[in-house]
Each structure stands twice: as structure tokens, then as C-alpha cells.
Scaffold this active site. Structure first.
Site, PDB file in Angstrom:
ATOM      1  N   HIS A  58       0.940  -1.132   0.038  1.00  0.00           N
ATOM      2  CA  HIS A  58      -0.095   0.047  -0.069  1.00  0.00           C
ATOM      3  C   HIS A  58       0.868   1.151  -0.044  1.00  0.00           C
ATOM      4  O   HIS A  58       0.329   2.360  -0.137  1.00  0.00           O
ATOM      5  CB  HIS A  58      -0.829  -0.122   1.211  1.00  0.00           C
ATOM      6  CG  HIS A  58      -0.555  -0.299   2.795  1.00  0.00           C
ATOM      7  ND1 HIS A  58       0.894   0.364   3.166  1.00  0.00           N
ATOM      8  CD2 HIS A  58      -0.546  -1.603   3.370  1.00  0.00           C
ATOM      9  CE1 HIS A  58       0.854  -0.252   4.254  1.00  0.00           C
ATOM     10  NE2 HIS A  58       0.230  -0.967   4.574  1.00  0.00           N
ATOM     11  N   HIS A 151      -2.285  -0.351  -3.692  1.00  0.00           N
ATOM     12  CA  HIS A 151      -3.436  -0.531  -3.057  1.00  0.00           C
ATOM     13  C   HIS A 151      -3.779   0.685  -2.123  1.00  0.00           C
ATOM     14  O   HIS A 151      -2.679   1.259  -1.408  1.00  0.00           O
ATOM     15  CB  HIS A 151      -3.783  -1.778  -1.940  1.00  0.00           C
ATOM     16  CG  HIS A 151      -3.633  -2.929  -2.792  1.00  0.00           C
ATOM     17  ND1 HIS A 151      -4.833  -3.408  -3.064  1.00  0.00           N
ATOM     18  CD2 HIS A 151      -2.980  -3.920  -3.430  1.00  0.00           C
ATOM     19  CE1 HIS A 151      -4.928  -4.671  -3.954  1.00  0.00           C
ATOM     20  NE2 HIS A 151      -3.484  -4.763  -4.026  1.00  0.00           N
TER      21      HIS A 151
END
Length: 235
Positions: A58, A151
Site C-alpha cells: 500500500h 492499494h
């Protein structure tokens, strides 16, 4: 109108029971399967270091969350945004575990399990035996992933909202809802006096010379002058 909240989280790992914590939450409000434009997004200080493996997924580093609020400082705003709406998540048990764990740590009431809708389960019923990750569903439904290099809770919630729409009936439903809303809006606008004759007609933009040239053209070109004569043009 059915209000629902699409939710996604990013975390330091896979299991809050082993010390992993929530570091980002993103929510999209939808009404009758259409995004309303209202969102909720927060980075959260996990009060621990973020493992390198999680950062590769992420891109959220310790520096990015060092000055972020703790979950206890955002939980009221998050729950106010969710309200009494159902919560939609992909592999919802994962997100629910972290939300429940964080709520438990700060003594906030949990969201009841019956309020969670799992799009992974919906996809598995529709596409048994197939890959049903969020990425796989986006590709199957031709939802662009071009803007997502890593993400992220809010961008994944946006993608999931589009996937959820497809799982619930697809673009045909959107077109039906859109046309119905446009028709209602048009009728309301007309009823309110949105259409009708101008209170002051626009002044003609042709001068006398142009009018005469046009009349001469009609006289030389048209055999049936009845249409133009109906508009007061008499060549």
C-alpha cells in the site's frame, strides 16, 4: 432510497490478534447503487512500526502516519458517516476483524455482523470456481485499474463500488436509474416554469439588406413558397 457504505481498509498485516493494526480506512457513500460523491478517508496512527512487506502493498510508511490521529480519535466520525447503513466490503471478514478490534480497544460499540455485505461471497456465487479477487473482478467487468499503482483504502473502495454495481445488475440498472432521475428532474423543472416563451422576444439579427438578399434567393430558387410564407417571408 437505499443508502449503503462501501468500505476498505489498509493494515500493517493480516491478523489483529497477533498485533497488526489498521492504518487507513476509506468509505464511499452510495444511494440506490449510485455514488453520491460523499466520502470518508483517514490515515490512522497504528502505534507500531509498519512491516516492509505491508509497505510494498500500500505504500504507507511510518512517516506518513506518524502525525495521523489514532483510531480512538476518528471512530466517532467514522461511525457517524456510516450511520445505520449496510457496510459493503470485499472479503468483509478481514475488514470487519480490524474494525471490531480497533473499536474494542477504545470501547466503542461494534457494527453488528448482519450489517456487513461481502462482495467476495456475492462473486463466488456468480462465478464459482473462478478468481474473484477485487483485481480479477475489475478485469472481468472492464473496470480500469490505470489510476491504481498501489492499494489504497479510498481508491479500492471506489473500485469496489463499481464492482458491487455490476454484481447487483450492471450498467443496465444505472441507465434505468439515470433516465428515470433525469425524467423526474425535467418534469420538476418544467413544472417550476423552467421552460416556456421568452418574456421578451430576441431582436432580429438580420439587417434590411440581408433580408432582401434572402427573399431574392427564395424567389429564384423555390417553387413552393408556402412553408416560408407561413413564417411571414414573402419573396
Amino acid at each position: 432510497m437505499a443508502r449503503e457504505i462501501v468500505l476498505d481498509t489498509e493494515t500493517t498485516g493480516f491478523d489483529p490478534k497477533t498485533g497488526d493494526r489498521l492504518i487507513e480506512v476509506g468509505c464511499i457513500e452510495i444511494m440506490d447503487l449510485l455514488p453520491t460523491g460523499r466520502t470518508f478517508h483517514r490515515l490512522v496512527n497504528p502505534e507500531r512500526l509498519i512491516p516492509a512487506d505491508a509497505i510494498r502493498v500500500h505504500g504507507i510508511t511510518d512517516d506518513k502516519v506518524r502525525d495521523a490521529p489514532r483510531f480512538a480519535e476518528i471512530v466517532v466520525d467514522l461511525m457517524d458517516f456510516i450511520g445505520d447503513a449496510p457496510v459493503i466490503a470485499h472479503n468483509a471478514q478481514f475488514d470487519r476483524n480490524f474494525i471490531d478490534h480497533e473499536c474494542g480497544r477504545c470501547g466503542h460499540p461494534l457494527l453488528h455482523e448482519t450489517r456487513w455485505i461481502d462482495t467476495l461471497q456475492l462473486a463466488q456465487k456468480r462465478f464459482p470456481g473462478m478468481a474473484n479477487s477485487l483485481d480479477a473482478l475489475c478485469k472481468r467487468y472492464r473496470i480500469s485499474l490505470v489510476d491504481r499503482t498501489l492499494h489504497g483504502a479510498l481508491i479500492d473502495a471506489r473500485l469496489l463500488a463499481e464492482v458491487y454495481l455490476e454484481l447487483k445488475g450492471g450498467k443496465e440498472r444505472v441507465l434505468d436509474l439515470t433516465s428515470r432521475r433525469e425524467s423526474v428532474a425535467a418534469a420538476a423543472h418544467a413544472a417550476a416554469g423552467g421552460y416556456g416563451a421568452r418574456p421578451r422576444p430576441l431582436a432580429p439579427r438580420l439587417n434590411a439588406e440581408e433580408s432582401a438578399a434572402h427573399a431574392a434567393f427564395l424567389a429564384a430558387t423555390l417553387k413552393d413558397r408556402s412553408l416560408w410564407e407561413g413564417y411571414g417571408v414573402t419573396p
